[in-house]
Design an enzyme around this catalytic site. Structure first.
Site, PDB file in Angstrom:
ATOM      1  CB  CYS A  95      22.486 -23.919   5.715  1.00 32.93           C
ATOM      2  SG  CYS A  95      22.999 -22.187   6.282  1.00 32.93           S
ATOM      3  CG  HIS A 122      24.318 -18.319   5.397  1.00 34.82           C
ATOM      4  ND1 HIS A 122      24.300 -19.380   4.502  1.00 34.82           N
ATOM      5  CD2 HIS A 122      24.909 -17.409   5.360  1.00 34.82           C
ATOM      6  CE1 HIS A 122      25.551 -18.710   3.796  1.00 34.82           C
ATOM      7  NE2 HIS A 122      25.540 -17.760   4.459  1.00 34.82           N
ATOM      8  CB  CYS A 149      25.202 -22.683   1.697  1.00 35.18           C
ATOM      9  SG  CYS A 149      25.457 -22.503   3.449  1.00 35.18           S
ATOM     10  CD  GLU A 166      19.298 -21.169   4.945  1.00 34.45           C
ATOM     11  OE1 GLU A 166      19.165 -21.498   4.124  1.00 34.45           O
ATOM     12  OE2 GLU A 166      19.834 -20.389   5.457  1.00 34.45           O
TER      13      GLU A 166
END
Length: 345
Positions: free
Chosen positions: A297, A266, A294, A268
């Site tokens: 993250c 992801h 999420c 992040e």
């Protein structure tokens, strides 16, 4: 900048949209969304069929149903400059204005006689061929005899921020469009620092390699960018855009299931990993993201010492992350309350 187009039949909205497309604007159309529904239902695409289908959808699914489809597309793809054509119901305008930043509506009109001449000249199969037929079609388009859920271009035109009258030659109209565009540019407000960094994250997202959600993020502190990240596979591994998604089913505590692509890291995670790799301290910083991070993250954000999360939208499964942020004393803010949900999730 998001520019909506409404206006009379054959008034010249195409001239405006072509100008904006040449400026790099993404072209979207509520009429195109309607055509997609017609194709799915195997309905012959004619002007009358599309008008009736549009009325049916607005009646049964809400008057803003087509506008919702376009807004979701803009949010999911993180488009920045967009022209939205085919606006025919006032509720569509309300939804676009309430959910899109820097939305301006342009109305395009021309004398009836001139518009009929243009229809005859372009000779499209679906266009009316006689003056009487043109008047009937034009009246219905303007909302005469229609319900609240029907098309009402006349009302939409009265709600416009800018009006363009196309009654002269092409060069003259293009000059009017140029002047109108410059006027809209002057009206754009200066972005806040949060909006500024969020806009930059959208540019970062263009490097993303998973088309389920091309997300990017920016980590900043004291009004300076520290590091950026975008969704993509680890270096040296195949990307979704090359080999497809690696979908896996996740079974939750309540027994529900959801589908997720596991091929990528992801945005992040990539940003935090880049900061660690380069030795950049991010404690006390703010992270700017497309939507609620999420849970994985969120844990990384908390552990890394980031103190603020600024999201453009909400994630439909973001409650767990929000709860963790609250317990950890990390603030989370949303630019919009629009909820993002991935297709087939």
């Amino acid at each position: 900048m998001i520019i909506g187009l409404t206006g009379s039949l054959a008034a010249g909205k195409g001239i405006v949209s072509d100008f904006l497309k040449n400026k790099g604007f993404v072209y979207l159309s509520l009429s195109d969304e309607l055509r997609e529904v017609a194709k799915e239902r195997k309905i012959e695409i004619t002007r009358l069929n599309l008008q009736n289908l549009g009325n049916e959808l607005r009646e049964n699914m809400g008057k803003e149903v087509l506008a919702k489809l376009v807004v979701n597309k803009i949010k999911n793809q993180q488009y920045i400059n967009v022209v939205i054509d085919g606006i025919r119901n006032p509720s569509e305008i309300d939804h676009l204005k309430n959910n899109l930043k820097n939305f301006y509506l342009i109305s395009v009109d021309a004398p009836r006689e001139e518009r009929f001449k243009r229809l005859v000249a372009r000779n499209r199969e679906s266009d009316p061929k006689t003056w009487e037929e043109f008047l009937r079609v034009d009246d219905r388009d303007k909302g005469i005899g229609e319900s609240d859920a029907g098309q009402n271009v006349g009302k939409c035109m009265s709600m416009a921020d800018f009006n363009l009258i196309n009654e002269s030659n092409l060069d003259s109209v293009k000059l009017k469009v140029e002047e109108l565009y410059e006027e809209i540019e002057r009206k754009l407000p200066r972005p806040s620092w949060d909006e500024y960094f969020l806009d930059i994250s959208k540019a970062v997202a263009k490097r993303a390699t998973c088309n389920r959600g091309r997300s990017g993020c920016v980590i900043a502190k004291n009004k300076q960018i520290l590091v950026t990240g975008y969704v993509g596979s680890p270096a040296g591994l195949p990307h979704c855009d090359e080999v497809g998604h690696l979908m896996k089913t996740v079974i939750h505590e309540d027994g529900s299931q959801s589908q997720h692509c596991m091929r990528t890291t992801h945005a992040e995670q990539n940003a935090i990993a880049q900061a660690a790799k380069l030795g950049i301290p991010i404690e006390g910083s703010t992270i700017y993201v497309r939507m609620t991070p999420c849970a994985t993250c969120a844990r990384m954000i908390i552990t890394s010492g980031i103190k603020k999360v600024f999201c453009e939208n909400r994630y439909h499964a973001g409650r767990e992350s929000e709860e963790m942020f609250s317990k950890a004393g990390i603030s989370i803010e949303f630019l919009s309350d629009l909820v993002v949900q991935y297709k087939n999730q």
